[in-house]
Each structure stands twice: as structure tokens, then as C-alpha cells.
Design an enzyme around this catalytic site. Structure first.
Site, PDB file in Angstrom:
ATOM      1  N   GLU A   1       0.808  -0.842  -5.158  1.00 63.29           N
ATOM      2  CA  GLU A   1      -0.335   0.065  -5.174  1.00 63.29           C
ATOM      3  C   GLU A   1       0.245   1.467  -5.357  1.00 63.29           C
ATOM      4  O   GLU A   1       0.592   2.137  -4.397  1.00 63.29           O
ATOM      5  CB  GLU A   1      -1.156  -0.040  -3.884  1.00 63.29           C
ATOM      6  CG  GLU A   1      -2.527   0.599  -4.003  1.00 63.29           C
ATOM      7  CD  GLU A   1      -2.627   1.994  -3.408  1.00 63.29           C
ATOM      8  OE1 GLU A   1      -3.553   2.736  -3.765  1.00 63.29           O
ATOM      9  OE2 GLU A   1      -1.773   2.365  -2.580  1.00 63.29           O
TER      10      GLU A   1
ATOM     11  N   ASP B   1       0.822  -1.216   0.000  1.00 65.36           N
ATOM     12  CA  ASP B   1       0.000   0.000   0.000  1.00 65.36           C
ATOM     13  C   ASP B   1       0.854   1.264   0.000  1.00 65.36           C
ATOM     14  O   ASP B   1       1.813   1.378   0.757  1.00 65.36           O
ATOM     15  CB  ASP B   1      -0.903   0.012   1.247  1.00 65.36           C
ATOM     16  CG  ASP B   1      -1.813   1.225   1.279  1.00 65.36           C
ATOM     17  OD1 ASP B   1      -2.676   1.327   0.386  1.00 65.36           O
ATOM     18  OD2 ASP B   1      -1.647   2.075   2.182  1.00 65.36           O
TER      19      ASP B   1
END
Ligand code: OTU
Length: 684
Positions: free
Chosen positions: A342, A300
Site C-alpha cells: 500500500e 499498510d
């Protein structure tokens, strides 16, 4: 256990006999062979050492404790490999000899919030039949590690990386689930928040109380001098929630008070990767999760991992060094585990997360194709494909051994990553186009079919992003409201037509995600047309974050209707057909390249997939609600002259008659929002 090694159905029977024979022959040796695992481990360490050491030393070699860092990493690797279960080692091996296992046309993914889909991990196991019915083999479960109490940004503020959120279950539930998924060839993806931790994470608590060692785990400042200097060039990610990128804690370090770098929410503290202890800490988490049976780590917010004064502190070269070093180390222990970046960034920054230049083959295997996602929504609103065609032509092919994940919607807002260069090239102004898209999808633009909301409007820049479910943004919510209303003068037929068009739009977008190149992901509920969910407005912890409108609970009552002759049944049926078509079309595997081409019609997007075997597939997508015509010659150019004149089969309609595509300027017709996946028909 079903594995991912492909074998033609004809060979399966004979192979089983062959295997039984071999197993009988090596029975005694097999036990001993397991001890050879360590030899394989050492070979991998050797193979990947340079991939790790080069970037790692570029990042940290200047430090006095550099040698100790290396020793400590060696210990981490051995401890993790010692703990890795035999079944996972087998899976690793299987994937090592089938390196493009995740690129196959059979890969189709789904995204689920555990609680919203099935309450908890045990519930998910019970609902696995639903996922199996859809034939999904890549299951992304939204953040499930233990978050901080209270607001936690949908789970992206992690307090403990070694525990599952107790509301969802335990680590052993997760392992259990991974085992079930592996048992029939499915894989598990979970989020690993690498850029920041919750301020309640043990490291952060110790930093806050003033422990020098842990203060160095985060980016902290005594006064505003440096923060002010950084802010000169820093954008704001959540300007509504928390203006600026730093937060002041007066109680910090024994009342001294400090500013902490907080790119996202106040309670999400950015980690300091200048400190190798942070690198090692995160490595521990990666190995720990890999050993629980996780197959894909969704890393992330990777672009933010390294800060540099005078820049926007995203996509710095050191981010790629970090990713390569992590990649190599995790490969030594768990080579079957994939990294997914991501990185929701501008098109020219995106490809680098798949490893380019010296990082080729050494970075993330998969990354979100954010540009494709943005461009399909842009084309749907404008009914024009020039910007999409031009922008996608600029994106280089994915490096060998890597692929995109292609998607229409997910749990985040849509950030309109459209560059001035790309917009300018097709005669548009990027800022005005983004404004148009926000107004269109917020339903403000006259005639818009969409129901969505602007997320995080930044008054300093005039920029905003977009929230909403696929179906609502594509017009289903509005069309259903029309059908439901008894407004005088509304014509039933016209209302039904709006419904039909909305369904076609949903399928158009998903058809691109399923065929453009990459692992397609279905966002939970899209397959039954779930609409925006407005209940978040009544929940104190969620009400300010309208991304919750596109995180609805699974509507099981609606799901029950999925086989019926009704709207839900139609949408679900179309999704099933799309999945089946994808899985039967070899040309869609990740080794095929993609080439967008200009169809000569500004409403029709066209691209060709070139498979290394020489097979080709031409895809045409009508982005308008009117019938459109394309000159047959354009399509033939895409397919190559060898096949010219042959009949074509729409692989989505395998039972329909083949299509005779006209030659030259003669026209081929596409229905409103129709997409076709054409390949030369088999000569009988
Ligand atoms: C991610 O998104 C998550 O997907 C979000 O749900 C989180 O809120 C966030 O990180 C913080 O953990 O800015 O608006 O380039 O765009 O990491 C979403 C990457 C985000 C960022 C992305 C981020």
C-alpha cells in the site's frame, strides 16, 4: 477442495480418473510423504536465503548482536513452519507450481468492512453467497485486528496483532472463514499495519513507561532539536487532525517527557525499523497471520517505514531492503502468501514496490495502481485523456511475476498524485489542475456533476484530497436529487438522461480498472451504486474524518433489488456483465503487457493488451458525454497489420454482431462514455 490450478474443461473428466488411479497407487506412501515437508522447507530456506540475508545484513550487519538476530530469526522460521497446517502447505505447493495464479483473468476482488457489510465474521460467512454471486475470488476485509478503544483510524491503529477485533469475532472465526474461502478457490486479504502501532500496543505502553528496550521500538526524542530538523522536509499526512509529525508526551519515561514520531494520528506511533527487534516482531505477526490462512497481506503505509534526515522520509532505499528481507522469510514458511504494497506515492516511486533493479522478483507481488486511479478521475472531470495517456506511457511494465491491483475507489481519500513533469508535458499546470479536480469533485466548479468533499486541506500548501463514493463522484447523487425534486421547469427526459450518464460514468471507470492490467477490485457497494453516507457527522468518533462518507453500511434493502428492472438492477447487471467479460478474456491476464496509444481524439483513451500468445485486445474509452469518433486506422495500428480488415468482436458483447472497423481515416463511433474491448473475431 477446488484449487487454482487451471485445467481446461475438456481435460477435467479424464484427469479425475487419472488422479483416482494415482491416489490408489500411493496410498501407503502418502502418509510418509508428509514428513518430507521439512525437506521442502529446507530447500526453500536455501533458495531464499540470499534474498533475505543480503538486504538484512545491509540494514543491520554493523550491530554487535547481529549474529543473535540471525539465530533468533532461524527459531522464528522453524516455529512457524512447525505450526503451519497441512492444508495450507498444500495450498503453498499448489501456488509454487502455479506462480501466476493471482494474475489470471479470472481474478476479481472485492473490498469489505466486516461490520458494515455483515456485522461480524460469522455474519460474513452467512453473506458469502452475495460475494459468490458476484464471482469474486479475492476478498479484502478491511482492518480487523484488535484496534485501540475509541478513535482508531478505521482500524489502522492496532493494539494487538494476534487478536481479532472482539466486535467482529475471534481468530478462530477468521481461520474458519479462510477455510471456507479456500474451499472454493477464493483467497483472503487482510491489512497488516507495518509502519506504526497504536499507542496502546504492548510495545508502546512499555516504551511510554520508560523501559529502555521498548523505547528503541519507536522514534522518540528528548527535545525538539531533531524533530524540528526533520520537519524542514516532511510533508503532513493529516494536517487537520494533527499538524506536524511528532507528538509530545509529558508523562513519558517517568515524567521525563518525550517527543514521539507520529506521521498519522497522535495515537499511531511510527515503528523504528533501525532496530532489528522491530523487524523480528513484525515478522512474527506476518507468520502468525499467514498460519491463520491469510493469503494476501496488505502492508499498510510501507513508504514511511524508514526515515532519513533531509528527505520526505518516504520511499527510502531501506524500505525496499526491508520488504525484500520480509518477503524472503515469509516465502520460506508460507510461499503461497502474497505481499501487497500500500504505497500511495508519485508514479515514478510506485513501480519499485513491485521489485525493480536488484529487488526484481523479490519484493511485493502486487501493489495498488494509484496513478491509474487518479488519472481516470482526472480524465472524467476534464473530459480529456492527454494527461492520462502521457502519464501512463511513462510507467514501466510490471516486472515478471507481479501485477497491479486496479481500482476506482476504496476507503481512503483520492490524493491527486499528478507530477509537474507529466502535467507540463501536456500543457497543464499540476497545481492548478489539482485545484480544479478538488473544486470539480467537491461540486463547486460550475456545471460539475459530482458530490464529494475535500479531505485534509493543507493551508500551508493549498493542497487537498477528495472524499466520496464512486457513484456520488460520478454524478448519481446529483442526478437522483434532480429526479426527486419537483422543481418547476425540470424536464423529466433531461433528468433521466443525467441518471443514465452517471451510470455510464461508473461503468466507464470500472471498465478501465477491469481491463488495464492487474487484479480489479470492486469497492463494497459500488456494484449497486451506493451513494455518500453522511451519518458519520452524528458520530462523535467519526465526525471529523469525512472519509467515512465513503464507508457506508451495506444497504441490504437496495441489494435485494439487484435483480430487478430498476436503477440498482441496471448497475448490478452491468457489473455482473463486466466481471463475466473479464473472466472470459484471456488477453486480460497479468502476463499481458499494456500499451496506451493516442487515438487522435482528445476525449478517447485507447490502449492495447498484448498477450504472450500473440493475442491482442484493443480498448477504447470515451471519456465524454458526447458521441466521439476515432479514425479506424488508429485502432488497426494498435492491433497490428496482420489482422487489418478482419471483423472485430467487442468481448463485452459476445452475442452482438461483430464490428466492422473502418480502415484509414474512416471513422468509428463511440457512444457517450462507451468503452469497447475489441479483438479479432474468430474466423468461421
Ligand atoms: C493508509 O493510508 C490507510 O489506507 C489509511 O486508511 C490510514 O489512515 C493510514 O494508512 C494510516 O494507517 O496516507 O490518506 O503512501 O498514503 O498509507 C491515506 C501510503 C494515507 C499512504 C497511506 C495512508
Amino acid at each position: 477442495m477446488q484449487n487454482q490450478i487451471y485445467m481446461s474443461p475438456e481435460n477435467q473428466g479424464v484427469f479425475l480418473r487419472f488422479k483416482t488411479q494415482l491416489l490408489a497407487l500411493v496410498q501407503t506412501e502418502r502418509v510418509k510423504l508428509q514428513a518430507r515437508d521439512w525437506d521442502f522447507f529446507m530447500l526453500r530456506v536455501e533458495r531464499y536465503f540470499g534474498d533475505f540475508y543480503d538486504p538484512f545484513s545491509r540494514l543491520y550487519a554493523g550491530r554487535e548482536d547481529f549474529e543473535q538476530q540471525l539465530v533468533a530469526i532461524g527459531e522464528q522460521l522453524v516455529a512457524a513452519f512447525r505450526e503451519r497446517k497441512h492444508e495450507l502447505k498444500l495450498l503453498d505447493f499448489e501456488r509454487e507450481i502455479t506462480p501466476n495464479w493471482f494474475e489470471r483473468e479470472t481474478m476479481v476482488g472485492g473490498i469489505y468492512y466486516v461490520d458494515r457489510f455483515a456485522n461480524d465474521l460469522k455474519g460474513l460467512l452467512e453473506h458469502l453467497a452475495y460475494i459468490k454471486e458476484l464471482d469474486l475470488n479475492y476478498i479484502h476485509l478491511m482492518p480487523l485486528l484488535k484496534p485501540r478503544a475509541g478513535q482508531n483510524d478505521g482500524g489502522y491503529a492496532v493494539e494487538d496483532y494476534c487478536q481479532v477485533n472482539p466486535l467482529l469475532g475471534s481468530m478462530s472465526d477468521l481461520e474458519d472463514l479462510a477455510g471456507h474461502l479456500h474451499a472454493d478457490g477464493r483467497s483472503l486479504c487482510i491489512d497488516l499495519v507495518v509502519n506504526h502501532t497504536a499507542k496502546e500496543h504492548d510495545w508502546a505502553k512499555r516504551a511510554r513507561s520508560g523501559e529502555t528496550k521498548y523505547l528503541d521500538y519507536y522514534l522518540t526524542f528528548d527535545d525538539r532539536t531533531l524533530p524540528d530538523a526533520y520537519e524542514q522536509t516532511l510533508p503532513q499526512v493529516f494536517p487537520d487532525f494533527k499538524p506536524g509529525n511528532f507528538t509530545y508526551y509529558p508523562d513519558m519515561a517517568g515524567g521525563q517527557g518525550k517527543w514521539v514520531w507520529t506521521t498519522f494520528n497522535e495515537y499511531q506511533w511510527d515503528l523504528n525499523y533501525h532496530n532489528p527487534a522491530v523487524f523480528r516482531g513484525m515478522l512474527d505477526y506476518m507468520l502468525f497471520l499467514a498460519n491463520r490462512g491469510v493469503d494476501i497481506l496488505r502492508l499498510d503505509a510501507v513508504p514511511f517505514m524508514w526515515k532519513r534526515m533531509g528527505t520526505n522520509c518516504q520511499n527510502q532505499p531501506e524500505v525496499h531492503e526491508l520488504l525484500q528481507a520480509f518477503r524472503a522469510l515469509v516465502r520460506m514458511v508460507a510461499p503461497g502468501v502474497l505481499f501487497k504494497a500500500e504505497a500511495i506515492v508519485a508514479p515514478y516511486d510506485l513501480i519499485h514496490y513491485l521489485g525493480t533493479g536488484s529487488h526484481i522478483g523479490r519484493e511485493c507481488e502486487i501493489a495498488y495502481h494509484n496513478s491509474l486511479m487518479v488519472l481516470i478521475w482526472s480524465a472524467l472531470a476534464s473530459r480529456k485523456v492527454a494527461l492520462m495517456t502521457h502519464s501512463l506511457m511513462q510507467i514501466p511494465p510490471t516486472p515478471p511475476g507481479t501485477t497491479w491491483v486496479t481500482y476506482v475507489r476504496l476507503h481512503d481519500d483520492i490524493g491527486w498524485a499528478i507530477t509537474p513533469e507529466n502535467a507540463g508535458a501536456v500543457g497543464e499546470n499540476d497545481f492548478l489542475h489539482r485545484r480544479f479536480l478538488n473544486e470539480f469533485y467537491a461540486g463547486i466548479f460550475p456545471g460539475s456533476f459530482a458530490t464529494g468533499e475535500v479531505f485534509q486541506f493543507d493551508t500551508t500548501t493549498g493542497e487537498g484530497r477528495m472524499s466520496g463514493m464512486t457513484a456520488s463522484l460520478a454524478g448519481l447523487e446529483q442526478a437522483l436529487a434532480e429526479v426527486g425534486s419537483s422543481k418547476v421547469g425540470g424536464h423529466e427526459q433531461a433528468k433521466q438522461q443525467q441518471l443514465d450518464l452517471a451510470v455510464r460514468r461508473i461503468l466507464l471507470l470500472y471498465s478501465v480498472a477491469f481491463s488495464y492490467g492487474g487484479i480489479p477490485l470492486i469497492y463494497m457497494g459500488d456494484e449497486i451504486g451506493l451513494l455518500n453516507d453522511y451519518t458519520f457527522r452524528h458520530e462523535p468518533l467519526k465526525k471529523d474524518d469525512n472519509r467515512w462518507m465513503h464507508r457506508p453500511p451495506m444497504d441490504w434493502a437496495k441489494a435485494e433489488e439487484r435483480h430487478g428492472n430498476n436503477l440498482t438492477g441496471r448497475i448490478y447487471g452491468e457489473f455482473r456483465a463486466l466481471i463475466a467479460a473479464r473472466k472470459h478474456t484471456l488477453e486480460l491476464d497479468g502476463t499481458s503487457t499494456v500499451q496506451p496509444f493516442w487515438t487522435g481524439n482528445e476525449h478517447v483513451f485507447g490502449y492495447v493488451r498484448y498477450h504472450p500468445t500473440g493475442r491482442r485486445l484493443v480498448i477504447l474509452c470515451n471519456f465524454s458525454e458526447q458521441t466521439q469518433l476515432v479514425a479506424g486506422g488508429r485502432v488497426w495500428d494498435g492491433l497490428g497489420t496482420i489482422t487489418s480488415g478482419q471483423n472485430l468482436q467487442d468481448v463485452r458483447q459476445p452475442h452482438s454482431p461483430t464490428v466492422t472497423l473502418p480502415l484509414g481515416d474512416n471513422l468509428f463511433e463511440l457512444e457517450p462514455y462507451q468503452t469497447v474491448w475489441l479483438k479479432p473475431a474468430k474466423v468461421v
